[in-house]
Each structure stands twice: as C-alpha cells, then as structure tokens.
Design an enzyme around this catalytic site. Sequence first.
Site, PDB file in Angstrom:
ATOM      1  N   SER A 117       0.356   0.342   2.793  1.00 25.27           N
ATOM      2  CA  SER A 117      -0.070  -0.203   1.501  1.00 25.27           C
ATOM      3  C   SER A 117       0.920  -1.252   1.020  1.00 25.27           C
ATOM      4  O   SER A 117       2.107  -0.952   0.812  1.00 25.27           O
ATOM      5  CB  SER A 117      -0.178   0.910   0.465  1.00 25.27           C
ATOM      6  OG  SER A 117      -0.343   0.356  -0.826  1.00 25.27           O
TER       7      SER A 117
ATOM      8  N   HIS B 290      -3.502  -2.295   3.915  1.00 24.64           N
ATOM      9  CA  HIS B 290      -4.158  -1.667   2.765  1.00 24.64           C
ATOM     10  C   HIS B 290      -3.749  -2.403   1.489  1.00 24.64           C
ATOM     11  O   HIS B 290      -2.555  -2.561   1.209  1.00 24.64           O
ATOM     12  CB  HIS B 290      -3.756  -0.197   2.682  1.00 24.64           C
ATOM     13  CG  HIS B 290      -4.541   0.592   1.682  1.00 24.64           C
ATOM     14  ND1 HIS B 290      -5.789   1.117   1.951  1.00 24.64           N
ATOM     15  CD2 HIS B 290      -4.261   0.935   0.406  1.00 24.64           C
ATOM     16  CE1 HIS B 290      -6.237   1.766   0.892  1.00 24.64           C
ATOM     17  NE2 HIS B 290      -5.330   1.662  -0.065  1.00 24.64           N
TER      18      HIS B 290
ATOM     19  N   ASP C 161      -4.183  -2.501  -2.593  1.00 24.98           N
ATOM     20  CA  ASP C 161      -4.577  -1.762  -3.795  1.00 24.98           C
ATOM     21  C   ASP C 161      -4.811  -2.727  -4.955  1.00 24.98           C
ATOM     22  O   ASP C 161      -3.885  -3.407  -5.393  1.00 24.98           O
ATOM     23  CB  ASP C 161      -3.485  -0.758  -4.182  1.00 24.98           C
ATOM     24  CG  ASP C 161      -3.349   0.365  -3.175  1.00 24.98           C
ATOM     25  OD1 ASP C 161      -4.340   1.074  -2.967  1.00 24.98           O
ATOM     26  OD2 ASP C 161      -2.251   0.529  -2.601  1.00 24.98           O
TER      27      ASP C 161
ATOM     28  N   MET D 128      -5.839  -2.930  -8.824  1.00 25.29           N
ATOM     29  CA  MET D 128      -5.937  -2.134 -10.045  1.00 25.29           C
ATOM     30  C   MET D 128      -6.123  -3.053 -11.249  1.00 25.29           C
ATOM     31  O   MET D 128      -5.492  -4.109 -11.322  1.00 25.29           O
ATOM     32  CB  MET D 128      -4.672  -1.293 -10.231  1.00 25.29           C
ATOM     33  CG  MET D 128      -4.269  -0.494  -9.009  1.00 25.29           C
ATOM     34  SD  MET D 128      -2.753   0.432  -9.321  1.00 25.29           S
ATOM     35  CE  MET D 128      -2.281   0.859  -7.642  1.00 25.29           C
TER      36      MET D 128
ATOM     37  N   HIS E 242      -8.857  -1.506  -1.480  1.00 22.94           N
ATOM     38  CA  HIS E 242      -9.133  -0.308  -2.275  1.00 22.94           C
ATOM     39  C   HIS E 242      -9.211  -0.714  -3.745  1.00 22.94           C
ATOM     40  O   HIS E 242      -8.204  -1.066  -4.352  1.00 22.94           O
ATOM     41  CB  HIS E 242      -8.009   0.717  -2.028  1.00 22.94           C
ATOM     42  CG  HIS E 242      -8.065   1.919  -2.899  1.00 22.94           C
ATOM     43  ND1 HIS E 242      -6.999   2.781  -3.015  1.00 22.94           N
ATOM     44  CD2 HIS E 242      -9.037   2.417  -3.695  1.00 22.94           C
ATOM     45  CE1 HIS E 242      -7.310   3.756  -3.848  1.00 22.94           C
ATOM     46  NE2 HIS E 242      -8.540   3.548  -4.282  1.00 22.94           N
TER      47      HIS E 242
ATOM     48  N   MET F  60      -7.951  10.540  -2.063  1.00 25.05           N
ATOM     49  CA  MET F  60      -6.656  10.347  -2.704  1.00 25.05           C
ATOM     50  C   MET F  60      -5.868  11.651  -2.647  1.00 25.05           C
ATOM     51  O   MET F  60      -6.365  12.704  -3.031  1.00 25.05           O
ATOM     52  CB  MET F  60      -6.834   9.909  -4.153  1.00 25.05           C
ATOM     53  CG  MET F  60      -7.496   8.554  -4.337  1.00 25.05           C
ATOM     54  SD  MET F  60      -6.617   7.199  -3.494  1.00 25.05           S
ATOM     55  CE  MET F  60      -5.015   7.256  -4.337  1.00 25.05           C
TER      56      MET F  60
ATOM     57  N   GLY G 198      -2.892   4.895  -8.990  1.00 25.11           N
ATOM     58  CA  GLY G 198      -2.277   4.030  -9.984  1.00 25.11           C
ATOM     59  C   GLY G 198      -0.863   3.604  -9.652  1.00 25.11           C
ATOM     60  O   GLY G 198      -0.459   2.504 -10.001  1.00 25.11           O
ATOM     61  N   PHE G 199      -0.125   4.469  -8.969  1.00 23.36           N
ATOM     62  CA  PHE G 199       1.275   4.158  -8.692  1.00 23.36           C
ATOM     63  C   PHE G 199       1.671   4.641  -7.300  1.00 23.36           C
ATOM     64  O   PHE G 199       1.181   5.665  -6.829  1.00 23.36           O
ATOM     65  CB  PHE G 199       2.190   4.828  -9.731  1.00 23.36           C
ATOM     66  CG  PHE G 199       1.957   4.343 -11.135  1.00 23.36           C
ATOM     67  CD1 PHE G 199       2.607   3.217 -11.621  1.00 23.36           C
ATOM     68  CD2 PHE G 199       1.069   5.005 -11.958  1.00 23.36           C
ATOM     69  CE1 PHE G 199       2.380   2.769 -12.905  1.00 23.36           C
ATOM     70  CE2 PHE G 199       0.825   4.563 -13.252  1.00 23.36           C
ATOM     71  CZ  PHE G 199       1.488   3.437 -13.726  1.00 23.36           C
ATOM     72  N   GLY G 200       2.589   3.908  -6.675  1.00 25.60           N
ATOM     73  CA  GLY G 200       3.117   4.315  -5.387  1.00 25.60           C
ATOM     74  C   GLY G 200       4.252   5.313  -5.565  1.00 25.60           C
ATOM     75  O   GLY G 200       4.718   5.574  -6.669  1.00 25.60           O
ATOM     76  N   GLY G 201       4.696   5.886  -4.438  1.00 24.75           N
ATOM     77  CA  GLY G 201       5.862   6.756  -4.464  1.00 24.75           C
ATOM     78  C   GLY G 201       5.640   8.151  -5.004  1.00 24.75           C
ATOM     79  O   GLY G 201       6.604   8.855  -5.319  1.00 24.75           O
TER      80      GLY G 201
ATOM     81  N   ASP H 204      -4.816   8.735   1.291  1.00 23.04           N
ATOM     82  CA  ASP H 204      -3.874   7.809   0.656  1.00 23.04           C
ATOM     83  C   ASP H 204      -3.017   8.563  -0.361  1.00 23.04           C
ATOM     84  O   ASP H 204      -3.544   9.134  -1.314  1.00 23.04           O
ATOM     85  CB  ASP H 204      -4.667   6.690  -0.042  1.00 23.04           C
ATOM     86  CG  ASP H 204      -3.780   5.660  -0.725  1.00 23.04           C
ATOM     87  OD1 ASP H 204      -2.544   5.797  -0.689  1.00 23.04           O
ATOM     88  OD2 ASP H 204      -4.342   4.710  -1.309  1.00 23.04           O
ATOM     89  N   GLY H 205      -1.689   8.540  -0.141  1.00 27.87           N
ATOM     90  CA  GLY H 205      -0.775   9.078  -1.132  1.00 27.87           C
ATOM     91  C   GLY H 205       0.201  10.092  -0.589  1.00 27.87           C
ATOM     92  O   GLY H 205      -0.193  11.154  -0.125  1.00 27.87           O
ATOM     93  N   GLY H 206       1.487   9.750  -0.609  1.00 25.86           N
ATOM     94  CA  GLY H 206       2.510  10.691  -0.197  1.00 25.86           C
ATOM     95  C   GLY H 206       2.505  11.028   1.280  1.00 25.86           C
ATOM     96  O   GLY H 206       3.032  12.070   1.685  1.00 25.86           O
TER      97      GLY H 206
ATOM     98  N   GLY I 143       2.633   3.821   2.048  1.00 28.81           N
ATOM     99  CA  GLY I 143       3.314   2.702   1.401  1.00 28.81           C
ATOM    100  C   GLY I 143       4.817   2.854   1.458  1.00 28.81           C
ATOM    101  O   GLY I 143       5.499   2.244   2.285  1.00 28.81           O
ATOM    102  N   SER I 144       5.351   3.719   0.602  1.00 29.79           N
ATOM    103  CA  SER I 144       6.801   3.910   0.520  1.00 29.79           C
ATOM    104  C   SER I 144       7.394   4.316   1.853  1.00 29.79           C
ATOM    105  O   SER I 144       8.459   3.826   2.249  1.00 29.79           O
ATOM    106  CB  SER I 144       7.126   4.974  -0.535  1.00 29.79           C
ATOM    107  OG  SER I 144       6.596   4.626  -1.786  1.00 29.79           O
TER     108      SER I 144
END
Length: 213
Positions: free
Chosen positions: A6, A31, A33, A35, A64, A135, A140-143, A173-175, A195-196
């Site tokens: 991401s 990817h 994002d 928003m 996305h 999700m 809304g936010f990364g990390g 997507d996420g973590g 992402g992170s």
Amino acid sequence: MKVAPSVLSADFGNLQRDVEAICEAGCDFVHVDVMDGHFVPNLTIGPVVVSAIAACATKPLDIHLMVENNTFFVDLFAPLKPEYISFHIEEEKHPHRLIQKIRSLGIKPAIVLNPHTPPESIEYLLGDLDMVLLMSVNPGFGGQSFIETVLPKAKKLSAMRDKINPACLIEVDGGVSDKNVHLLKDAGVDIVVAGSYVFNHANKKEAIESLQI
C-alpha cells in the site's frame, strides 16, 4: 500468495522512488488507498497523484475506494486502467449496478467489507465479482494492529466463494506481516495488502518475498 504493498505507507516526498522500488522488489500489485475524509476520517490522494503513481509503476494498480460517492470516483480513476477498483459495500446503495459499470470500463470489480460486515452481505453479488477485500483493520489509517476475527471470516467467505465463483480472489488489508500471512493463506486468502511492513523494512525485496508463501 500475491502481495500488494500500500503506497499509503510510502514516503510521499520520494513517491516515484518508492513505487519503483516495490515494483523492482517483485510485488504483484500496487495498492492505492483513496479516502475522501467523509466515509473515513482521513483524506489521501486524488487523480493527479494516482496518475503519477501509474506512470512509474510497472505492476498493475489495485485502487481501493474509501469514499461516499463511489460512481464519481470510479469515473475519475477509470482512465488510468487499474487492474481492480474496489468499493465498500457499506456505502453503496446499488452495488450490482456499480459492479457492471466498473466491468464495462474494462476494469475488474471488487467489493470491500469492513471488519464488522459479514460475508453473507455479498452472497448474491459474489458471482459478479473478481475480488473481495476484507479489512483486517478499521479503514482510514495505516500502521494499525491486525484484527484476528478476519481469519474465521475469510474461511467463511472462502467456502462461499468456492461454491459460487471459484475464480473470485480474496484479499486482506491491514496489519499484515510475516507473523500472520501463513494464517491468512490457510484461511483461503489469495492477496495481502501490506503497507508499513513493506515500506518500513530495510530490504523491501525480503519483506515482499516473506509474504509470497
């Protein structure tokens, strides 16, 4: 497992460098994002920046949408010819119509489910989709930390998918990291968004390869 880093976690002061780096490191998709500050409490990038990403990416875009007016944004990004455009079922009143519109533009349609949204909500749309994005954080936010309830949810969706539309891919997507990617694979997931984990890793190629299990 396919990997879609991401760009939300990229260094936007060196965006071309970072996009080229993940493509050269062997990612499968880029990817993106989007928003709008309404559907989620954050505002990210518009068509000018996404056009710049598309210009330097050598891998297909996976866009996305986290927005209120999905049709407006589909029209905005369709000229970039991404591989996928995904939209949130929670926000769309006429999802079947929008799926048809995305496909008519030569783009693969995908639907996103927030952590609280059950897979059954899209049972009657699965036959028309190329991908479902689950999700594993609140959008809304990364990390953010991985929400583990996505694992039984992915298994349930995978069973539905196998009966209705085996060609439909499942993305999470996420973590995501090397600590949970094996669990996601076992749950039937085909693509992970990271992402992170990728962009904060000293060696992006190592990070991506650790997820391509």
